[in-house]
Design a protein around this motif. Structure first.
Motif: not given
Length: 184
Positions: A5-9, A78-79, A102-103, A111-114
């Motif tokens: 996703v974007s570090a560190p995800h 967990i995010t 879910i976020v 940008g996690i949902a996307r």
């Protein structure tokens, strides 16, 4: 399957072996969503123990592969999560339902949902699924995300589901056609 996703995800699909150890964290996400007013199928008050029990009931379908669950996590835990329920009807093997995107409130806007949505769509395509379906509360931020990501709203059902406070809300239904992998 991992997807940055974007570090560190990072996003991982839970295996049947991973799932039981992740249930408590998934429950925290679900409680956060319900506490924030999301119509996730539950009414307030909604506690962590009830959320854990609900996720535990999903163990058999995760184990048999009819429910795929992904989690997005970072160094703190967990995010976000998303699930795909694969149709078991003989005439519906080409479709799946997107569930429980879910976020956590504190992780939104990254940008996690996307990324979770893209991960689920790619996995569905790889599994030969050509049609995805979902529903969400009309006017919710999720509705905007789905529209922006190419999903088509095909209808609204008035007073379809209750929000956590028990008030009935309209629900929008979406679909998305996927392309199948080359050679399928």
């Amino acid at each position: 399957m991992k997807h940055r996703v974007s570090a560190p995800h990072r996003i991982d699909r839970l295996t049947a072996a991973d799932f039981p150890d992740t249930v408590k964290s998934l429950a925290e996400l679900l409680v956060d969503a319900v506490d924030d007013g999301a119509s996730m199928g539950f009414l307030a008050p909604f506690d962590h123990e009830t959320a854990v029990t609900w996720w535990q009931t999903q163990t058999p379908v995760v184990a048999d592969g009819t429910l795929a669950v992904w989690v997005c996590h970072d160094t703190d835990g967990i995010t976000g999560t998303v699930s795909l329920a694969f149709s078991q009807k003989p005439n519906g093997r080409h479709r799946a339902e997107l569930l429980k995107l879910i976020v956590h409130r504190e992780a939104r806007g990254q940008g996690i949902a996307r990324a979770l949505l893209a991960t689920a769509e790619a996995a569905a395509t790889a599994a030969g699924v050509t049609l995805l379906l979902l529903d969400t509360r009309t006017g919710s931020p999720a509705e905007w995300v789905y529209s922006a990501e190419g999903w088509t709203r095909y209808g609204i059902v008035p007073a379809y589901a209750a929000d956590p406070d028990g008030s009935l809300e309209d629900c929008s239904f979406f679909y998305k056609h996927l392309t199948t992998p080359t050679g399928s």
